[in-house]
Design a protein around this motif. Sequence first.
Motif, short mmCIF file in Angstrom:
data_model
loop_
_atom_site.label_atom_id
_atom_site.label_comp_id
_atom_site.label_asym_id
_atom_site.label_seq_id
_atom_site.Cartn_x
_atom_site.Cartn_y
_atom_site.Cartn_z
N ALA A 78 -41.56 -66.58 18.16
CA ALA A 78 -42.84 -65.88 18.07
C ALA A 78 -43.20 -65.41 19.47
O ALA A 78 -42.98 -66.12 20.45
N TYR A 80 -46.20 -63.82 22.01
CA TYR A 80 -47.65 -63.73 22.19
C TYR A 80 -47.95 -62.94 23.46
O TYR A 80 -47.28 -63.09 24.48
N ASN A 81 -48.99 -62.11 23.38
CA ASN A 81 -49.44 -61.33 24.51
C ASN A 81 -50.97 -61.24 24.46
O ASN A 81 -51.57 -61.37 23.39
N ASP A 83 -54.52 -59.56 24.16
CA ASP A 83 -55.06 -58.31 23.59
C ASP A 83 -55.98 -57.66 24.62
O ASP A 83 -56.04 -58.08 25.78
N LEU A 88 -54.98 -64.32 23.76
CA LEU A 88 -53.58 -64.34 23.32
C LEU A 88 -53.50 -64.17 21.81
O LEU A 88 -54.16 -64.86 21.05
N VAL A 89 -52.67 -63.21 21.40
CA VAL A 89 -52.43 -62.98 19.97
C VAL A 89 -50.94 -62.83 19.75
O VAL A 89 -50.20 -62.40 20.64
N ARG A 90 -50.52 -63.23 18.56
CA ARG A 90 -49.10 -63.08 18.23
C ARG A 90 -48.81 -61.60 18.05
O ARG A 90 -49.46 -60.92 17.27
N THR A 91 -47.82 -61.12 18.78
CA THR A 91 -47.48 -59.70 18.73
C THR A 91 -46.14 -59.44 18.07
O THR A 91 -45.75 -58.29 17.89
N ARG A 93 -42.47 -61.43 15.84
CA ARG A 93 -41.60 -62.54 15.48
C ARG A 93 -40.19 -62.01 15.34
O ARG A 93 -39.99 -60.84 15.06
#
Length: 169
Positions: A78, A80-81, A83, A88-91, A93
Amino acid sequence: MPEETRVDVLIVGAGPAGVMCANALAAAGIRVKIMDQRPSRVVSGHADGIQSRTIEVLQSYSFAERLFKEGHQMHMFAFYNPDSDGVLVRTGRSPAINAPTARYPFWILLHQGGIESIFTDSMAGHGLTIDRPVAPALIELSNDSEQLADMFSYPVKVRTSPGVGAVER
């Protein structure tokens, strides 16, 4: 005067590549010595992932069972970066498999010290231990052409000194 040891292969560095090489050579009956400047093995976080094809290689050394017992399977990455607000949000997979034809469709996660322990335990079965903390200090190569041409001679001398964290006595 330091003790002189004659070996066919000297390995400097007892990380994953060094211990894998030392183990394979010792198992093949090659006179090998391995040294590392660190006073002890790495206990966490360096080379912590073993790819699927590498699991197959380690299986050929009969290490896969121990890897499965001590490590953890990872089937998905996964990413994450932050926004636009810095949260941090999952960007993304991605499957962990990097070789679609590999026998094992996952990676094994095990800290580097654990990986090294698998090899050092096997090396101990061949009478090989890691010299710690030791580092090469001087390398001398013979100028004698006959000695250099003789495959049974020892034309290279390596002098050692205490490695990082060592206490001189």
